[in-house]
Scaffold this motif. Structure first.
Motif, mmCIF file in Angstrom:
data_model
loop_
_atom_site.group_PDB
_atom_site.id
_atom_site.type_symbol
_atom_site.label_atom_id
_atom_site.label_comp_id
_atom_site.label_asym_id
_atom_site.label_seq_id
_atom_site.Cartn_x
_atom_site.Cartn_y
_atom_site.Cartn_z
ATOM 1 N N GLY A 81 0.543 -1.248 0.021
ATOM 2 C CA GLY A 81 -0.007 -0.174 -0.113
ATOM 3 C C GLY A 81 0.820 1.406 -0.004
ATOM 4 O O GLY A 81 0.339 2.293 -0.242
ATOM 5 N N ASP A 82 2.177 1.211 -0.061
ATOM 6 C CA ASP A 82 2.905 2.340 0.336
ATOM 7 C C ASP A 82 4.510 1.952 -0.099
ATOM 8 O O ASP A 82 5.178 1.107 0.263
ATOM 9 C CB ASP A 82 3.056 2.933 1.746
ATOM 10 N N ILE A 108 2.327 -2.054 -6.188
ATOM 11 C CA ILE A 108 1.952 -0.931 -5.268
ATOM 12 C C ILE A 108 0.399 -0.615 -5.601
ATOM 13 O O ILE A 108 0.038 -0.226 -6.904
ATOM 14 C CB ILE A 108 2.819 0.195 -5.494
ATOM 15 N N VAL A 109 -0.329 -0.663 -4.662
ATOM 16 C CA VAL A 109 -1.859 -0.513 -4.711
ATOM 17 C C VAL A 109 -2.446 0.195 -3.686
ATOM 18 O O VAL A 109 -1.776 0.303 -2.649
ATOM 19 C CB VAL A 109 -2.501 -2.089 -4.979
ATOM 20 N N ASP A 110 -3.694 0.702 -3.992
ATOM 21 C CA ASP A 110 -4.515 1.393 -2.946
ATOM 22 C C ASP A 110 -5.295 0.005 -2.297
ATOM 23 O O ASP A 110 -6.314 -0.389 -2.832
ATOM 24 C CB ASP A 110 -5.405 2.260 -3.685
ATOM 25 N N LEU A 111 -4.957 -0.269 -0.924
ATOM 26 C CA LEU A 111 -5.785 -1.274 -0.347
ATOM 27 C C LEU A 111 -6.905 -0.733 0.638
ATOM 28 O O LEU A 111 -6.765 0.443 1.028
ATOM 29 C CB LEU A 111 -4.797 -1.921 0.639
ATOM 30 N N PRO A 112 -7.834 -1.347 0.707
ATOM 31 C CA PRO A 112 -8.902 -1.065 1.539
ATOM 32 C C PRO A 112 -8.964 -0.843 2.984
ATOM 33 O O PRO A 112 -7.541 -1.396 3.407
ATOM 34 C CB PRO A 112 -10.080 -1.940 1.389
ATOM 35 N N MET A 113 -9.593 -0.070 3.690
ATOM 36 C CA MET A 113 -9.709 0.045 5.322
ATOM 37 C C MET A 113 -8.289 0.474 5.810
ATOM 38 O O MET A 113 -7.879 0.442 7.007
ATOM 39 C CB MET A 113 -9.824 -1.352 5.573
ATOM 40 N N LEU A 117 -0.707 -3.664 3.464
ATOM 41 C CA LEU A 117 -0.138 -5.065 2.942
ATOM 42 C C LEU A 117 -1.154 -6.023 2.801
ATOM 43 O O LEU A 117 -1.867 -6.352 3.710
ATOM 44 C CB LEU A 117 0.992 -5.453 3.744
ATOM 45 N N SER A 118 -1.037 -6.812 1.597
ATOM 46 C CA SER A 118 -1.821 -8.156 1.597
ATOM 47 C C SER A 118 -0.929 -9.057 0.734
ATOM 48 O O SER A 118 -0.117 -8.897 0.013
ATOM 49 C CB SER A 118 -3.182 -7.843 0.773
#
Length: 127
Positions: A81-82, A108-113, A117-118
């Motif tokens: 996420g960062d 690199i992605v925009d994750l929910p909540m 990291l996923s």
């Protein structure tokens, strides 16, 4: 080749219309595991290390409940996420995969909540 959905009370539950773990032949596929406490569904914390450690522990639990282990992982996708946390991710990756680490991609992605990291994994199924 048969497909088996793996459900175990110790594994984190999915948050949608997907399976947490699926075994196909000699492989097990684990859906993205985030830094969420399985018992509560809440983030493990606000900082990267706390969330990442929980995500890796969730992954470990899913693998073990599926007849596999971290040592059997052949490929992971770590959804980050960062981008600034790459070095911390590499350090933690080395801790959880100290020998013969699996192949890895890290978009690199925009994750929910507010998750940071996923981790998604493909592994050899041993039992």
């Amino acid at each position: 080749m048969d497909k088996q959905i793996i459900n175990h009370p110790d594994m984190p539950a999915p948050y949608g219309a997907y399976s947490t773990a699926v075994r196909a032949g000699d492989f097990v596929f684990i859906s993205g595991q985030a830094g969420v406490v399985p018992e509560t569904g809440a983030k493990a914390g606000e900082d990267f290390e706390t969330q990442a450690r929980q995500a890796f522990e969730n992954l470990r639990k899913c693998l073990e409940c599926s007849g596999s282990s971290l040592g059997d992982v052949v490929k992971v996708i770590t959804w980050l996420g960062d981008a600034e946390e790459r070095a911390a991710l590499n350090d933690m990756f080395g801790e959880f995969f100290p020998n013969q680490p699996p192949a890895r991609s890290t978009p690199i992605v925009d994750l929910p909540m507010g998750l940071l990291l996923s981790i998604e994994a493909m592994a050899i199924a041993r039992s």
